[in-house]
Scaffold this active site. Structure first.
Site, mmCIF file in Angstrom:
data_model
loop_
_atom_site.group_PDB
_atom_site.id
_atom_site.type_symbol
_atom_site.label_atom_id
_atom_site.label_comp_id
_atom_site.label_asym_id
_atom_site.label_seq_id
_atom_site.Cartn_x
_atom_site.Cartn_y
_atom_site.Cartn_z
ATOM 1 N N LYS A 1 0.832 -1.191 -0.038
ATOM 2 C CA LYS A 1 -0.072 0.083 0.051
ATOM 3 C C LYS A 1 0.852 1.206 -0.017
ATOM 4 C CE LYS A 1 -4.276 -1.899 1.451
ATOM 5 N NZ LYS A 1 -5.255 -1.842 2.607
ATOM 6 N N ARG B 1 -3.090 -9.943 5.421
ATOM 7 C CA ARG B 1 -3.364 -10.353 3.630
ATOM 8 C C ARG B 1 -2.276 -9.488 2.776
ATOM 9 N NH1 ARG B 1 -5.832 -7.332 -0.214
ATOM 10 N NH2 ARG B 1 -7.795 -8.217 -1.623
#
Length: 331
Positions: free
Chosen positions: A225, A265
């Site tokens: 991210k 994740r």
């Protein structure tokens, strides 16, 4: 009495004796990280099986990008992308999570063999989602969400990001429970990168204990991210591309595992699986130090447990087949 899934087994939240690794299969042409690489059903199933061979405990299949500014796909297209991949992976014994904001997609994926529903909106995007999940008796990942990432809906402004995320997640969990989802089948996710700046994400990671205070298992989804790119770039540099952030992702995975996360994740599994295994070993050494005189662990048993083999408890019967070690390779 536990409800049954369409495949005939009891639906429940998969459990492992350490932080699980959730691999990601994006069946989309426009994902921020790997858009288009696994758009074909056969390629997506093959990639999911590869993630399991690399160390994933479960695989999250999504057919709609949630990156900022992404255009939503229609229901028929999302079903076309997701359901065959879920069915293909489930038929191979893989524990599958479906990543969707649509109740219809969740229901069809559960019928095809998915074991849980991962909704980044926490049931806010589709009012039918919570009743559908409750009716299926499926586990439900509830993420902190302030709307679609476009225009003014980004809303990344907080006076106290930890307190506000905890409070908003608490309210969302209450709504999910009121809608009939069992408390022991709710997982919470702080929503890193969703309506948050880099400093918000880092602060949340520094205070995962506050999220544990909600009383539900915790999923941490930091993989590749933007905040990791900002950290790696430094004050003046340009952030590295998403696919060059896997080492940083593994570092966050180790920290999350140490903080007691239920799962992380990730897109690239092997580095994170290694990081989680090391975090677990360090924690085991810490616990042994706290209990002088404890018998030394059996190395063979420890190796089996670390690989996700027979030593790992799985009361729900959903942990899937034995995950091959590197020596074994993929089956």
């Amino acid at each position: 009495m536990s409800k049954q899934s369409g495949r005939g087994h009891v639906v429940g939240l998969p459990q492992w004796d350490r932080c699980a690794v959730m691999g990601v299969v994006n069946v989309t042409p426009d994902s921020f990280s790997d858009g288009g690489r696994w758009f074909d059903t056969t390629a997506a199933v093959k990639h999911g099986l590869h993630l399991v061979a690399e160390g994933a405990d479960l695989v999250d299949v999504g057919g709609e990008s949630t990156r900022p500014g992404a255009t939503r796909v229609d229901e028929a297209e999302e079903l076309r992308r997701v359901v065959p991949v879920v069915r293909g992976l489930a038929s191979e014994g893989v524990v599958v999570s479906v990543d969707t904001m649509r109740a219809s997609v969740a229901a069809r994926a559960l019928e095809a063999g998915a074991a849980l529903v991962n909704d980044v909106s926490g049931g806010l995007a589709d009012p039918a989602m919570i009743p559908a999940v409750a009716d299926a008796g499926a586990p439900f990942v509830v993420m902190h969400w302030r709307g679609f990432l476009e225009g003014c809906n980004v809303r990344g402004v907080y006076a106290d990001v930890v307190a506000e995320v905890v409070d908003e997640l608490h309210a969302r969990v209450d709504a999910v429970l009121a809608g009939g989802v069992s408390p022991d089948r709710v997982v919470v996710d702080p929503g890193l990168g969703f309506s948050k700046e880099a400093d918000h994400d880092l602060t949340l990671l520094a205070h995962l204990d506050r999220l544990h205070g909600l009383g539900h298992p915790l999923l941490v989804a930091a993989s590749r991210k933007r905040f990791l790119g900002r950290v790696l770039a430094g004050p003046e540099g340009a952030p590295p591309p998403a696919r060059e952030r896997d080492a940083a992702t593994a570092a966050v995975s180790a920290l999350a595992a140490q903080a007691g996360a239920w799962a992380v994740r990730v897109h690239e599994v092997r580095a994170t699986a290694d990081a989680v295994q090391v975090a677990r070993a360090v924690e085991g050494a810490r616990e042994e130090r706290r209990t002088p005189g404890a018998s030394a662990p059996d190395p063979a048993r420890a190796a089996t447990d670390a690989s996700g083999g027979p030593g790992v408890p799985d009361p729900a019967g959903l942990a899937g087949p034995h995950r091959p070690t590197r020596a074994e390779g993929a089956r």
